[in-house]
Design a protein around this motif. Structure first.
Motif, PDB file in Angstrom:
ATOM      1  N   ILE A   1      95.020 139.138  33.216  1.00 36.46           N
ATOM      2  CA  ILE A   1      93.732 139.176  33.898  1.00 36.46           C
ATOM      3  C   ILE A   1      93.034 140.492  33.613  1.00 36.46           C
ATOM      4  O   ILE A   1      93.671 141.551  33.537  1.00 36.46           O
ATOM      5  N   VAL A   2      91.711 140.423  33.411  1.00 40.42           N
ATOM      6  CA  VAL A   2      90.876 141.608  33.241  1.00 40.42           C
ATOM      7  C   VAL A   2      89.828 141.578  34.344  1.00 40.42           C
ATOM      8  O   VAL A   2      89.015 140.647  34.409  1.00 40.42           O
ATOM      9  N   LEU A   3      89.857 142.569  35.211  1.00 41.75           N
ATOM     10  CA  LEU A   3      88.873 142.677  36.271  1.00 41.75           C
ATOM     11  C   LEU A   3      87.694 143.501  35.758  1.00 41.75           C
ATOM     12  O   LEU A   3      87.789 144.707  35.585  1.00 41.75           O
ATOM     13  N   SER A   4      86.587 142.821  35.482  1.00 40.64           N
ATOM     14  CA  SER A   4      85.376 143.493  34.989  1.00 40.64           C
ATOM     15  C   SER A   4      84.181 142.960  35.777  1.00 40.64           C
ATOM     16  O   SER A   4      83.164 142.576  35.203  1.00 40.64           O
ATOM     17  N   ALA A   5      84.349 142.944  37.081  1.00 40.37           N
ATOM     18  CA  ALA A   5      83.388 142.298  37.970  1.00 40.37           C
ATOM     19  C   ALA A   5      82.317 143.238  38.497  1.00 40.37           C
ATOM     20  O   ALA A   5      81.656 142.927  39.486  1.00 40.37           O
ATOM     21  N   GLY A   6      82.129 144.391  37.865  1.00 42.34           N
ATOM     22  CA  GLY A   6      81.099 145.307  38.320  1.00 42.34           C
ATOM     23  C   GLY A   6      81.347 145.768  39.737  1.00 42.34           C
ATOM     24  O   GLY A   6      82.453 146.167  40.107  1.00 42.34           O
ATOM     25  N   LEU A   7      80.307 145.689  40.564  1.00 44.69           N
ATOM     26  CA  LEU A   7      80.442 146.130  41.950  1.00 44.69           C
ATOM     27  C   LEU A   7      81.406 145.255  42.738  1.00 44.69           C
ATOM     28  O   LEU A   7      81.985 145.691  43.731  1.00 44.69           O
ATOM     29  N   GLY A   8      81.609 144.018  42.286  1.00 47.55           N
ATOM     30  CA  GLY A   8      82.554 143.122  42.942  1.00 47.55           C
ATOM     31  C   GLY A   8      83.994 143.562  42.816  1.00 47.55           C
ATOM     32  O   GLY A   8      84.861 143.095  43.566  1.00 47.55           O
ATOM     33  N   ALA A   9      84.264 144.485  41.882  1.00 46.51           N
ATOM     34  CA  ALA A   9      85.638 144.969  41.705  1.00 46.51           C
ATOM     35  C   ALA A   9      86.135 145.724  42.931  1.00 46.51           C
ATOM     36  O   ALA A   9      87.343 145.804  43.171  1.00 46.51           O
ATOM     37  N   ALA A  10      85.217 146.281  43.710  1.00 42.06           N
ATOM     38  CA  ALA A  10      85.628 147.038  44.895  1.00 42.06           C
ATOM     39  C   ALA A  10      86.373 146.155  45.890  1.00 42.06           C
ATOM     40  O   ALA A  10      87.277 146.614  46.595  1.00 42.06           O
ATOM     41  N   ASP A  11      86.004 144.878  45.955  1.00 42.18           N
ATOM     42  CA  ASP A  11      86.647 143.957  46.895  1.00 42.18           C
ATOM     43  C   ASP A  11      87.920 143.330  46.334  1.00 42.18           C
ATOM     44  O   ASP A  11      88.780 142.892  47.092  1.00 42.18           O
ATOM     45  N   LEU A  12      88.036 143.272  45.007  1.00 37.67           N
ATOM     46  CA  LEU A  12      89.154 142.557  44.389  1.00 37.67           C
ATOM     47  C   LEU A  12      90.225 143.475  43.825  1.00 37.67           C
ATOM     48  O   LEU A  12      91.348 143.051  43.570  1.00 37.67           O
ATOM     49  N   GLY A  13      89.885 144.740  43.612  1.00 41.44           N
ATOM     50  CA  GLY A  13      90.784 145.631  42.898  1.00 41.44           C
ATOM     51  C   GLY A  13      92.102 145.897  43.583  1.00 41.44           C
ATOM     52  O   GLY A  13      93.162 145.934  42.942  1.00 41.44           O
ATOM     53  N   GLU A  14      92.086 146.072  44.899  1.00 43.15           N
ATOM     54  CA  GLU A  14      93.304 146.449  45.612  1.00 43.15           C
ATOM     55  C   GLU A  14      94.403 145.405  45.453  1.00 43.15           C
ATOM     56  O   GLU A  14      95.590 145.750  45.339  1.00 43.15           O
ATOM     57  N   SER A  15      94.027 144.127  45.398  1.00 44.44           N
ATOM     58  CA  SER A  15      95.040 143.073  45.291  1.00 44.44           C
ATOM     59  C   SER A  15      95.773 143.112  43.957  1.00 44.44           C
ATOM     60  O   SER A  15      96.855 142.539  43.820  1.00 44.44           O
ATOM     61  N   LEU A  16      95.189 143.815  42.971  1.00 44.53           N
ATOM     62  CA  LEU A  16      95.825 143.943  41.655  1.00 44.53           C
ATOM     63  C   LEU A  16      96.426 145.323  41.438  1.00 44.53           C
ATOM     64  O   LEU A  16      96.941 145.615  40.353  1.00 44.53           O
ATOM     65  N   GLY A  17      96.344 146.172  42.452  1.00 45.08           N
ATOM     66  CA  GLY A  17      96.918 147.507  42.337  1.00 45.08           C
ATOM     67  C   GLY A  17      95.959 148.558  41.824  1.00 45.08           C
ATOM     68  O   GLY A  17      96.402 149.624  41.372  1.00 45.08           O
ATOM     69  N   PHE A  18      94.659 148.305  41.921  1.00 48.89           N
ATOM     70  CA  PHE A  18      93.659 149.258  41.442  1.00 48.89           C
ATOM     71  C   PHE A  18      92.939 149.920  42.608  1.00 48.89           C
ATOM     72  O   PHE A  18      92.756 149.317  43.667  1.00 48.89           O
ATOM     73  N   LYS A  19      92.484 151.155  42.366  1.00 53.70           N
ATOM     74  CA  LYS A  19      91.631 151.827  43.342  1.00 53.70           C
ATOM     75  C   LYS A  19      90.216 151.260  43.297  1.00 53.70           C
ATOM     76  O   LYS A  19      89.557 151.126  44.321  1.00 53.70           O
ATOM     77  N   ALA A  20      89.743 150.984  42.087  1.00 52.15           N
ATOM     78  CA  ALA A  20      88.398 150.418  41.853  1.00 52.15           C
ATOM     79  C   ALA A  20      87.322 151.162  42.637  1.00 52.15           C
ATOM     80  O   ALA A  20      86.576 150.557  43.417  1.00 52.15           O
ATOM     81  N   PRO A  21      87.187 152.486  42.418  1.00 53.24           N
ATOM     82  CA  PRO A  21      86.218 153.263  43.188  1.00 53.24           C
ATOM     83  C   PRO A  21      84.810 153.180  42.595  1.00 53.24           C
ATOM     84  O   PRO A  21      84.306 154.128  41.988  1.00 53.24           O
ATOM     85  N   VAL A  22      84.173 152.045  42.739  1.00 51.43           N
ATOM     86  CA  VAL A  22      82.839 151.851  42.171  1.00 51.43           C
ATOM     87  C   VAL A  22      81.800 151.889  43.286  1.00 51.43           C
ATOM     88  O   VAL A  22      82.077 151.535  44.432  1.00 51.43           O
ATOM     89  N   ARG A  23      80.617 152.333  42.918  1.00 48.78           N
ATOM     90  CA  ARG A  23      79.508 152.377  43.872  1.00 48.78           C
ATOM     91  C   ARG A  23      78.223 151.968  43.152  1.00 48.78           C
ATOM     92  O   ARG A  23      78.116 152.089  41.924  1.00 48.78           O
ATOM     93  N   PRO A  24      77.216 151.500  43.896  1.00 48.83           N
ATOM     94  CA  PRO A  24      75.940 151.159  43.270  1.00 48.83           C
ATOM     95  C   PRO A  24      75.025 152.366  43.153  1.00 48.83           C
ATOM     96  O   PRO A  24      75.019 153.248  44.023  1.00 48.83           O
ATOM     97  N   GLN A  25      74.275 152.422  42.076  1.00 47.64           N
ATOM     98  CA  GLN A  25      73.190 153.393  41.933  1.00 47.64           C
ATOM     99  C   GLN A  25      71.950 152.622  41.492  1.00 47.64           C
ATOM    100  O   GLN A  25      71.963 151.939  40.470  1.00 47.64           O
ATOM    101  N   GLN A  26      70.908 152.712  42.279  1.00 44.20           N
ATOM    102  CA  GLN A  26      69.721 151.915  41.982  1.00 44.20           C
ATOM    103  C   GLN A  26      68.854 152.539  40.897  1.00 44.20           C
ATOM    104  O   GLN A  26      68.677 153.756  40.840  1.00 44.20           O
ATOM    105  N   GLY A  27      68.322 151.697  40.024  1.00 44.14           N
ATOM    106  CA  GLY A  27      67.338 152.111  39.038  1.00 44.14           C
ATOM    107  C   GLY A  27      66.189 151.127  39.033  1.00 44.14           C
ATOM    108  O   GLY A  27      66.391 149.925  39.233  1.00 44.14           O
ATOM    109  N   GLN A  28      64.975 151.632  38.820  1.00 46.67           N
ATOM    110  CA  GLN A  28      63.797 150.762  38.776  1.00 46.67           C
ATOM    111  C   GLN A  28      63.122 150.859  37.421  1.00 46.67           C
ATOM    112  O   GLN A  28      63.199 151.880  36.731  1.00 46.67           O
TER     113      GLN A  28
END
Length: 362
Positions: A203-230
């Motif tokens: 499995i490859v977790l490349s879910a962008g911001l969604g990785a924050a919710d799924l990462g722990e179950s696979l043993g990852f910290k997944a410390p991602v955050r959103p930064q807005q751009g216009q």
């Protein structure tokens, strides 16, 4: 053994494309239309200049990917029939402040030393830059030109990847929102919001911001955050802007794209007039004739950022066969993700050394 790739943006699809080129079985699980999607709102740059000032290995990795882009674009066209409009004639950073220009020159000179001297860029004053880009206005004091940079049509890239993955035998399931992952070594089950269960041997977790919710179950910290751009887009104009910058580029259809705002406001992808007005002012300062151009659309999107802004490539210490990939430079790094990352995913002897980008640094 099927590899499950969680996330159907440019990052996930590029990895899928590369794995399929090596004859692997791949299933991409792409979320719903309500998900935040960086791949549908990015600037389309294949950009090296300035990246890695505080981490030379990131500069090297970015440049390596940029060098792979022509072959990657050819592979995508062969698999999908779509030309992603790659242009790598170089890029220019424009400055209206002498001190800011001097600071950037100093930073790039330091980076050039750190990578062993092979880091081409040219400092241009107003007169020199006007010879290269005649349309600049009097407020532009100078700029930096580098032959390493370029850009593509990002929506065409996403389309080419989707068609290319399918043409190589990959499967893409859209509207497949993963809500839970059950894991064991080389045995993974993605549970979808629909209730369906999908299984894979890696499995490859490349879910962008969604990785924050799924990462722990696979043993990852997944410390991602959103930064807005216009971003602002003008009407189609006669071509004048041969060299893209980090804030201005003319797309292959003729519209000028104005961007580069950055806001740390959480998962908010709403536009605001103050930010958009600031983007418009910058565009007119650099290219005064744009004051007469009509704006046809604008949007806000969320970048996927790690704590230090660098990519994260992490193998799970908990489950064999689990990988985590995230970055905010998905376009620039797409060629490396397709050409080099599959060996890292599979753990072959040809895998690139990505230890500088592991979660251990946090």
């Amino acid at each position: 053994m099927t590899t499950l790739i969680i996330g159907g943006g440019v990052v996930g699809l590029s990895i899928a494309f590369g794995l399929l080129q090596q004859g692997k079985s791949v299933l991409v699980l792409d979320g719903g239309d309500s998900d935040f999607r960086a791949s549908r709102g990015n600037f389309g740059l294949v950009w090296v200049q300035g990246k890695g000032v505080d981490c030379p290995s990131y500069s090297t990795w970015s440049r390596r990917s940029a060098g792979l882009w022509p072959g990657y674009a050819d592979d995508l066209k062969a698999a999908s029939g779509i030309d992603v409009s790659l242009s790598q004639k170089g890029g220019v950073d424009y400055f209206t402040d002498e001190e800011e220009l001097a600071d950037k020159v100093s930073a790039l000179e330091g980076l050039r030393t750190a990578v062993g001297g092979d880091y081409p860029f040219e400092v241009l004053d107003h007169t020199g830059l006007k010879k290269l880009v005649p349309q600049i206005g009097p407020k532009v004091v100078g700029g930096l030109y580098s032959p390493m940079d370029g850009h593509v049509n990002p929506l065409q890239l996403l389309k080419a990847l989707t068609i290319g993955v399918k043409s190589l035998g990959g499967d893409i399931r859209t509207g497949a929102q993963v809500v839970e992952i059950k894991a064991a070594d080389h045995a993974f089950t993605a549970i979808l919001a629909s209730g369906d269960h999908v299984e894979g041997g890696s499995i490859v977790l490349s879910a962008g911001l969604g990785a924050a919710d799924l990462g722990e179950s696979l043993g990852f910290k997944a410390p991602v955050r959103p930064q807005q751009g216009q971003v602002l887009i003008t009407e189609k104009l006669p071509f004048f802007l041969e060299y893209p910058s980090g804030t201005l580029r003319q797309v292959n259809e003729g519209g000028v794209q104005v961007g580069a705002s950055k806001a740390e406001i959480g998962p908010d992808d709403r536009e605001d007039l103050e930010t958009l007005a600031g983007l418009a002012r910058h565009a007119v300062e650099v290219f005064p004739h744009l004051a007469k151009a009509k704006l046809v659309r604008s949007w806000a999107a969320l970048r996927v950022m790690s704590p230090d802004g660098l990519p994260i490539y992490q193998r799970s210490a908990k489950y064999e066969g689990a990988r985590f990939v995230t970055c905010h430079s998905g376009i620039t790094l797409a060629a490396a993700h397709a050409s080099l990352l599959p060996d890292w995913v599979m753990g072959t002897n040809q895998a690139p050394d990505l230890s500088d980008f592991s979660e251990a640094r946090f």
